[in-house]
Each structure stands twice: as structure tokens, then as C-alpha cells.
Design a protein around this motif. Structure first.
Motif, PDB file in Angstrom:
ATOM      1  N   GLY A 119       0.798  -1.209   0.000  1.00  0.00           N
ATOM      2  CA  GLY A 119       0.000   0.000   0.000  1.00  0.00           C
ATOM      3  C   GLY A 119       0.832   1.261   0.000  1.00  0.00           C
ATOM      4  O   GLY A 119       0.387   2.322  -0.405  1.00  0.00           O
ATOM      5  N   GLY A 120       2.103   1.174   0.481  1.00  0.00           N
ATOM      6  CA  GLY A 120       2.993   2.328   0.509  1.00  0.00           C
ATOM      7  C   GLY A 120       3.561   2.670  -0.849  1.00  0.00           C
ATOM      8  O   GLY A 120       4.267   3.661  -0.982  1.00  0.00           O
ATOM      9  N   GLY A 121       3.311   1.842  -1.859  1.00  0.00           N
ATOM     10  CA  GLY A 121       3.780   2.127  -3.202  1.00  0.00           C
ATOM     11  C   GLY A 121       5.145   1.528  -3.490  1.00  0.00           C
ATOM     12  O   GLY A 121       5.838   1.029  -2.610  1.00  0.00           O
ATOM     13  N   VAL A 122       5.530   1.618  -4.763  1.00  0.00           N
ATOM     14  CA  VAL A 122       6.798   1.038  -5.195  1.00  0.00           C
ATOM     15  C   VAL A 122       7.976   1.726  -4.526  1.00  0.00           C
ATOM     16  O   VAL A 122       8.951   1.077  -4.135  1.00  0.00           O
ATOM     17  CB  VAL A 122       6.921   1.131  -6.726  1.00  0.00           C
ATOM     18  CG1 VAL A 122       8.301   0.671  -7.186  1.00  0.00           C
ATOM     19  CG2 VAL A 122       5.838   0.299  -7.402  1.00  0.00           C
ATOM     20  N   GLU A 123       7.906   3.036  -4.378  1.00  0.00           N
ATOM     21  CA  GLU A 123       9.023   3.768  -3.773  1.00  0.00           C
ATOM     22  C   GLU A 123       9.308   3.264  -2.362  1.00  0.00           C
ATOM     23  O   GLU A 123      10.470   3.038  -1.992  1.00  0.00           O
ATOM     24  CB  GLU A 123       8.725   5.261  -3.743  1.00  0.00           C
ATOM     25  CG  GLU A 123       9.891   6.088  -3.224  1.00  0.00           C
ATOM     26  CD  GLU A 123       9.633   7.577  -3.337  1.00  0.00           C
ATOM     27  OE1 GLU A 123      10.556   8.352  -3.048  1.00  0.00           O
ATOM     28  OE2 GLU A 123       8.511   7.965  -3.739  1.00  0.00           O
ATOM     29  N   ALA A 124       8.264   3.067  -1.569  1.00  0.00           N
ATOM     30  CA  ALA A 124       8.451   2.557  -0.209  1.00  0.00           C
ATOM     31  C   ALA A 124       9.020   1.149  -0.231  1.00  0.00           C
ATOM     32  O   ALA A 124       9.878   0.791   0.581  1.00  0.00           O
ATOM     33  CB  ALA A 124       7.120   2.582   0.541  1.00  0.00           C
ATOM     34  N   TYR A 125       8.550   0.348  -1.183  1.00  0.00           N
ATOM     35  CA  TYR A 125       9.058  -1.026  -1.287  1.00  0.00           C
ATOM     36  C   TYR A 125      10.552  -1.014  -1.623  1.00  0.00           C
ATOM     37  O   TYR A 125      11.347  -1.733  -1.007  1.00  0.00           O
ATOM     38  CB  TYR A 125       8.296  -1.796  -2.353  1.00  0.00           C
ATOM     39  CG  TYR A 125       8.772  -3.226  -2.514  1.00  0.00           C
ATOM     40  CD1 TYR A 125       8.128  -4.276  -1.874  1.00  0.00           C
ATOM     41  CD2 TYR A 125       9.883  -3.523  -3.299  1.00  0.00           C
ATOM     42  CE1 TYR A 125       8.575  -5.583  -2.008  1.00  0.00           C
ATOM     43  CE2 TYR A 125      10.336  -4.820  -3.444  1.00  0.00           C
ATOM     44  CZ  TYR A 125       9.683  -5.850  -2.797  1.00  0.00           C
ATOM     45  OH  TYR A 125      10.143  -7.128  -2.921  1.00  0.00           O
ATOM     46  N   VAL A 126      10.940  -0.201  -2.616  1.00  0.00           N
ATOM     47  CA  VAL A 126      12.338  -0.168  -3.037  1.00  0.00           C
ATOM     48  C   VAL A 126      13.234   0.264  -1.883  1.00  0.00           C
ATOM     49  O   VAL A 126      14.299  -0.321  -1.641  1.00  0.00           O
ATOM     50  CB  VAL A 126      12.515   0.758  -4.250  1.00  0.00           C
ATOM     51  CG1 VAL A 126      14.000   0.963  -4.570  1.00  0.00           C
ATOM     52  CG2 VAL A 126      11.790   0.188  -5.464  1.00  0.00           C
ATOM     53  N   ASP A 127      12.823   1.300  -1.139  1.00  0.00           N
ATOM     54  CA  ASP A 127      13.617   1.747   0.012  1.00  0.00           C
ATOM     55  C   ASP A 127      13.749   0.633   1.051  1.00  0.00           C
ATOM     56  O   ASP A 127      14.839   0.378   1.578  1.00  0.00           O
ATOM     57  CB  ASP A 127      12.976   2.976   0.656  1.00  0.00           C
ATOM     58  CG  ASP A 127      13.145   4.232  -0.183  1.00  0.00           C
ATOM     59  OD1 ASP A 127      14.065   4.260  -1.031  1.00  0.00           O
ATOM     60  OD2 ASP A 127      12.361   5.179   0.008  1.00  0.00           O
ATOM     61  N   SER A 128      12.652  -0.033   1.341  1.00  0.00           N
ATOM     62  CA  SER A 128      12.678  -1.103   2.343  1.00  0.00           C
ATOM     63  C   SER A 128      13.482  -2.304   1.853  1.00  0.00           C
ATOM     64  O   SER A 128      14.219  -2.929   2.619  1.00  0.00           O
ATOM     65  CB  SER A 128      11.245  -1.537   2.681  1.00  0.00           C
ATOM     66  OG  SER A 128      10.524  -0.465   3.256  1.00  0.00           O
ATOM     67  N   ARG A 134       8.209   4.551 -15.168  1.00  0.00           N
ATOM     68  CA  ARG A 134       8.400   5.168 -13.855  1.00  0.00           C
ATOM     69  C   ARG A 134       9.690   4.629 -13.251  1.00  0.00           C
ATOM     70  O   ARG A 134       9.933   3.422 -13.284  1.00  0.00           O
ATOM     71  CB  ARG A 134       7.227   4.858 -12.935  1.00  0.00           C
ATOM     72  CG  ARG A 134       5.939   5.620 -13.283  1.00  0.00           C
ATOM     73  CD  ARG A 134       4.732   5.015 -12.622  1.00  0.00           C
ATOM     74  NE  ARG A 134       4.325   3.772 -13.292  1.00  0.00           N
ATOM     75  CZ  ARG A 134       3.440   2.913 -12.796  1.00  0.00           C
ATOM     76  NH1 ARG A 134       2.907   3.126 -11.609  1.00  0.00           N
ATOM     77  NH2 ARG A 134       3.121   1.822 -13.482  1.00  0.00           N
ATOM     78  N   THR A 135      10.521   5.528 -12.719  1.00  0.00           N
ATOM     79  CA  THR A 135      11.796   5.122 -12.136  1.00  0.00           C
ATOM     80  C   THR A 135      11.813   5.432 -10.644  1.00  0.00           C
ATOM     81  O   THR A 135      11.192   6.396 -10.187  1.00  0.00           O
ATOM     82  CB  THR A 135      12.973   5.831 -12.822  1.00  0.00           C
ATOM     83  OG1 THR A 135      12.819   7.249 -12.697  1.00  0.00           O
ATOM     84  CG2 THR A 135      13.034   5.457 -14.298  1.00  0.00           C
ATOM     85  N   TYR A 136      12.559   4.617  -9.910  1.00  0.00           N
ATOM     86  CA  TYR A 136      12.657   4.736  -8.451  1.00  0.00           C
ATOM     87  C   TYR A 136      14.125   4.559  -8.083  1.00  0.00           C
ATOM     88  O   TYR A 136      14.732   3.514  -8.363  1.00  0.00           O
ATOM     89  CB  TYR A 136      11.799   3.686  -7.763  1.00  0.00           C
ATOM     90  CG  TYR A 136      10.359   3.701  -8.239  1.00  0.00           C
ATOM     91  CD1 TYR A 136       9.409   4.493  -7.594  1.00  0.00           C
ATOM     92  CD2 TYR A 136       9.973   2.961  -9.350  1.00  0.00           C
ATOM     93  CE1 TYR A 136       8.101   4.528  -8.038  1.00  0.00           C
ATOM     94  CE2 TYR A 136       8.663   2.991  -9.809  1.00  0.00           C
ATOM     95  CZ  TYR A 136       7.730   3.779  -9.154  1.00  0.00           C
ATOM     96  OH  TYR A 136       6.419   3.817  -9.604  1.00  0.00           O
ATOM     97  N   LEU A 137      14.705   5.577  -7.469  1.00  0.00           N
ATOM     98  CA  LEU A 137      16.124   5.601  -7.139  1.00  0.00           C
ATOM     99  C   LEU A 137      16.291   5.694  -5.632  1.00  0.00           C
ATOM    100  O   LEU A 137      15.578   6.454  -4.971  1.00  0.00           O
ATOM    101  CB  LEU A 137      16.809   6.781  -7.820  1.00  0.00           C
ATOM    102  CG  LEU A 137      16.553   6.901  -9.332  1.00  0.00           C
ATOM    103  CD1 LEU A 137      17.073   8.225  -9.862  1.00  0.00           C
ATOM    104  CD2 LEU A 137      17.193   5.737 -10.073  1.00  0.00           C
ATOM    105  N   SER A 138      17.260   4.947  -5.088  1.00  0.00           N
ATOM    106  CA  SER A 138      17.430   4.904  -3.635  1.00  0.00           C
ATOM    107  C   SER A 138      18.894   4.675  -3.293  1.00  0.00           C
ATOM    108  O   SER A 138      19.546   3.789  -3.858  1.00  0.00           O
ATOM    109  CB  SER A 138      16.577   3.773  -3.046  1.00  0.00           C
ATOM    110  OG  SER A 138      16.652   3.742  -1.632  1.00  0.00           O
ATOM    111  N   GLY A 139      19.433   5.477  -2.390  1.00  0.00           N
ATOM    112  CA  GLY A 139      20.785   5.265  -1.892  1.00  0.00           C
ATOM    113  C   GLY A 139      21.854   5.859  -2.782  1.00  0.00           C
ATOM    114  O   GLY A 139      21.607   6.746  -3.599  1.00  0.00           O
TER     115      GLY A 139
END
Length: 468
Positions: free
Chosen positions: A36-45, A66-71
Motif C-alpha cells: 500500500g505504501g507504493g513502489v518507492e516505499a518497497y524499493v527503500d525497504s 516510472r523510475t525509483y532511485l534509492s541510496g
């Protein structure tokens, strides 16, 4: 990687048996994170749960990306869409595309004996089709024996392929890197150019993969990846290996792999006459699962064409859903076998979340996660038992039984990598914390065996006799 996972599992089992009790499990068995937190929350976790310094993800849905960048990368810069990563075995899909292009051009045929084109190769009765489907009779150990050579001189592929030994049975499925090393050498033989040049001219350039390269010059901007030492990622930068390009050593970016996925969905990569065959199960590897020509194939209700890739320091997953015009690309700048279940599950989880579902970040392998800790606990425990052995006034028979048990455990632990077809160098490269634990644990057990073998006070009495 199948062999490193088997080796790690076996070492873990021996470690637990030797110590007799599990040690504390390091961080990395992820807490549940709902979609439910979305892809961004999943990628961070997902990144944090697996101790990955930096990750990049793209979700393709038709014309939308859609892109998701983390770290951050191994040099401390924020991960971007143009950050270079090693793609690992995703490179096998590049090699497959080049080989199928040669087939489509009529320069080779799928059922050609490979020695017809590579007469110097020690592989009788092996065909191009068998190499594509991992049924050529090479084993994982055959490929590992010539991997990580870091040979960037002209002719590197032929030298590596020429050193291959052939220990399996043609016709039996066995996933390995040797098959695609030979296919890379075949590409060079049929074109008269280097694998990197052919890949650039026939694949990367035409579809717009401007930052992807299969040679050391193209990898100069690659920051260090990371390996796990117990619970902590540590930078690892051994260099680039052109002799491994057809099966693992290719550098790319999120933008380029997204371009690659979209080109596949648009039918711009594989020859139209061979695409369906390449994306069909040629060899069954599980229930409704198998391997095609350079791709893993999941059947069932939703067809998924995908490939994971791992090198010491990096992880990649490209997943295509061609019937739905969807794709997921996931990149991480760290890799460990103990994290493999969680790393591998991410692409499917992200696809599910991105399209209205929910998913939980998967945990790593608990046995492999605990194994390095178990082995390190063995050292102080063994040293404590050494003190007991030097002082315990027990019968000679019991002391020899204890000495034999400790010595046998030391030999079993030390020899296990070679018994599983891997070297200590391989373990140090792919499983560094486990390898250190094996060496330290074996040495401690040998010391314990020697301590039980010598009766308390015997050395002191001998010294006193010599003094008189």
C-alpha cells in the motif's frame, strides 16, 4: 549463482553441526512492508533490508516508464538513472540475441555442431542450440574454473574457452556460464571482431543503449560494488573482466536496460522468426518454468520472460511481461547469496505493487545469514575448549576420541569447498565472510584436536626431564 548457493548451504550446515547451536541472525531478514505504501516505499525497504547501498528500479507499462532511485553508488554519489552497474547473467540475453541474429542471417544454424565453427574447442557433439539452452554438458564448475580471469587483452574469450573442461552430459540441463562463454567465442569467430565491438554495433547502438559496454574502456566509470561481510556491505572493486563479458561482465545503466526492455517488448531485438522460440520453454526447470534461448521462462496465467544477474558486488533483474507490454528492471550495487531470495523476488513484487496489488519484502535465507556468525562463534568457543582440553584429567581413550572428533570436523570444514567443486579462491570471491569463517574455524578445530591429543602436564613433564 547455483554453485555458490550450494556451497554456502553446505558450509552453513557443517557450521551449525559443528557448533551445535545457531548464532544470532544478522539484520536482513526484512520486516514486512505492505504494497500500500507504493513502489518507492518497497524499493527503500528492499534496499535497507538487504544492506544494499544503492538501488535503481524502472517499471514499464506501455509507453509509461516510472523510475525509483534509492541510496548511493560505491563512490558515494546518489544513484541516478545513468549510474553504471554490472549486469551479471543478464548479459546472457545479449549474447543470445547476437547468436540468434547470426542464425537469422544464415551464417550458422541452431543444430550446427559448435566444433564446425570452433575446431579448437574441446567439446565433441555439442550444438549451438544446446549451448543456448544449457544442455551442452558443461557443469557450473566448468564455468567457474575459467571465471574471474580479468583478462582484457585481445583474444581473451578464445583463451578462456580454450581452457574449458567438459565434465557434464550433453542433453542434460545444467545452468552455467561456460555455455555462453563458448557462444561469445563463436560470435567473435563468425564476425572476425571482438565480442564488445559486435555487441555495440549489432545490439547496443541500434536500439539506443548508449552507456552499455562489454569492454574495460566502457567500464571506467563503474564505481565499486559491495559484498557482505557478516551484516555489513563492504566495497569491492576487482576490475573488469572482458573474458567474462558474454555471461556476466557487461556494464549498463537503468536508462539503458529500460531501453533494452522496451525494445524487446516492441519486437526490435530478436529476429521475428525466432522470438517466440527463444521465449518458449525449451528445457523444463520446474513446474510451468523453464529456460529458452538465453531467458528464463515462467508460464502459467501470466507469462514472464526474465533473467537475473549477479557478480561479486552487483545484482540485476530484467523481467518482461510481453503479453501485457510491461517490464520491470531492478538494479542493486551489492550481492550476497544469503540475500538472493529477497533480491530475486523484488521484480515480481514491484510489478504486483505497481499494478494495484500489494507485496511484502521477502526475507533472506536464514541458514546462510547465520552461517558466518556461527563460524565466527566457533573460534572463541574452540579456544575455550582448548583451555579445557589442556587441563581436563580424563582417560587417554576419551581424549583421543575428542581429538579425532575435532580433527575430523576441521578436515570436513576445510575440504568442503573442493568436495563441492569449488576452490577456496572462489569462496573468498563470492562468500568472503563464510570463507574467513571456514579458515578460522578449521584452524581452531585443528588446535583443539592437538590439545586433546596431548595429555595435561605431558609437555611440562617432558620439559622437566630434559632440564635434568
Amino acid at each position: 549463482m547455483d554453485v555458490s548457493r550450494a556451497l554456502a548451504s553446505a558450509l552453513a550446515a557443517v557450521a551449525v553441526a559443528v557448533v551445535g547451536a545457531a548464532a544470532p541472525v544478522s539484520a536482513g531478514t526484512a520486516a514486512a512492508v505492505e504494497g500500500g505504501g507504493g513502489v518507492e516505499a518497497y524499493v527503500d525497504s528492499w534496499r535497507e533490508a538487504n544492506d544494499v547501498p544503492g538501488a535503481a528500479v524502472a517499471v514499464v507499462d506501455g509507453d509509461e516508464v516510472r523510475t525509483y532511485l534509492s541510496g548511493e553508488d560505491g563512490a558515494g554519489a546518489p544513484v541516478s538513472r545513468t549510474t553504471p552497474f554490472l549486469v551479471g547473467s543478464v548479459a546472457k540475453t545479449f549474447t543470445s540475441a547476437l547468436v540468434l541474429g547470426l542464425v537469422d542471417d544464415g551464417r550458422i544454424q541452431l543444430d550446427d555442431p559448435v566444433k564446425q565453427h570452433l575446431p579448437w574447442l574441446d567439446a565433441p557433439r555439442v550444438t549451438v542450440r544446446q549451448l543456448l539452452t544449457h544442455t551442452a554438458g558443461y557443469t557450473a564448475g566448468d564455468g567457474l574454473a575459467v571465471s574471474e580471469r580479468f583478462d582484457n587483452e585481445p583474444g581473451a574469450l578464445r583463451r578462456a574457452a580454450g581452457d574449458l573442461e567438459h565434465h557434464g552430459t550433453p542433453g542434460e540441463y545444467a545452468y552455467n556460464s561456460a555455455d555462453y562463454l563458448v557462444l561469445g567465442a563463436l560470435v567473435e569467430e563468425m564476425t572476425g571482431r571482438s565480442f564488445a565491438a559486435v555487441a555495440e554495433e549489432s545490439l547496443f547502438g541500434p536500439i539506443g543503449m548508449t552507456a552499455t559496454a562489454a569492454d574495460a574502456d566502457g567500464a571506467r566509470a563503474l564505481a565499486p560494488g559491495h559484498r557482505h561481510w557478516w551484516a555489513w556491505p563492504r566495497a569491492y572493486d576487482p576490475g573488469f573482466d572482458e573474458s567474462g563479458a558474454p555471461y556476466g561482465y557487461v556494464v549498463s545503466t537503468l536508462d539503458d536496460l529500460t531501453t533494452y526492455a522496451r525494445a524487446h517488448l516492441a519486437g526490435q531485438v530478436l529476429p521475428r522468426s525466432l522470438e517466440e522460440e527463444a521465449w518458449s520453454i525449451q528445457e523444463v526447470t520446474g513446474r510451468a518454468r523453464g529456460y529458452g534461448y538465453g531467458w528464463s521462462v515462467d508460464g502459467g496465467d501470466r507469462r514472464r520472460i526474465h533473467h537475473t544477474g549477479a557478480t561479486p558486488g552487483y545484482f540485476t533483474h530484467v523481467a518482461l511481461f510481453p503479453d501485457e507490454d510491461r517490464a520491470v528492471v531492478a538494479l542493486a550495487n551489492a550481492y550476497a547469496e544469503k540475500r538472493a531470495p529477497s533480491l530475486t523476488a523484488a521484480a515480481a513484487d514491484i510489478d504486483q505493487i505497481a499494478h494495484g496489488g500489494s507485496a511484502t519484502v521477502k526475507a533472506g535465507d536464514p541458514l546462510l545469514t547465520s552461517a558466518p556468525w556461527v563460524l565466527i562463534v566457533l573460534v572463541p568457543l574452540g579456544l575455550a575448549l582448548v583451555l579445557v582440553a589442556r587441563r581436563a584429567p580424563v582417560s587417554s581413550r576419551l581424549r583421543w576420541v575428542c581429538a579425532a572428533a575435532a580433527g575430523s570436523a576441521a578436515v570436513a570444514l576445510a575440504l568442503l569447498p573442493s568436495l563441492l567443486g569449488a576452490s577456496l579462491d572462489f569462496a573468498i570471491t563470492w562468500l568472503p565472510d563464510l570463507a574467513v569463517g571456514v579458515v578460522a574455524g578449521s584452524a581452531t578445530l585443528l588446535l583443539l584436536a592437538a590439545s586433546w591429543a596431548v595429555r595435561p602436564g605431558a609437555l611440562t613433564r617432558r620439559a622437566a626431564v630434559r632440564a635434568r
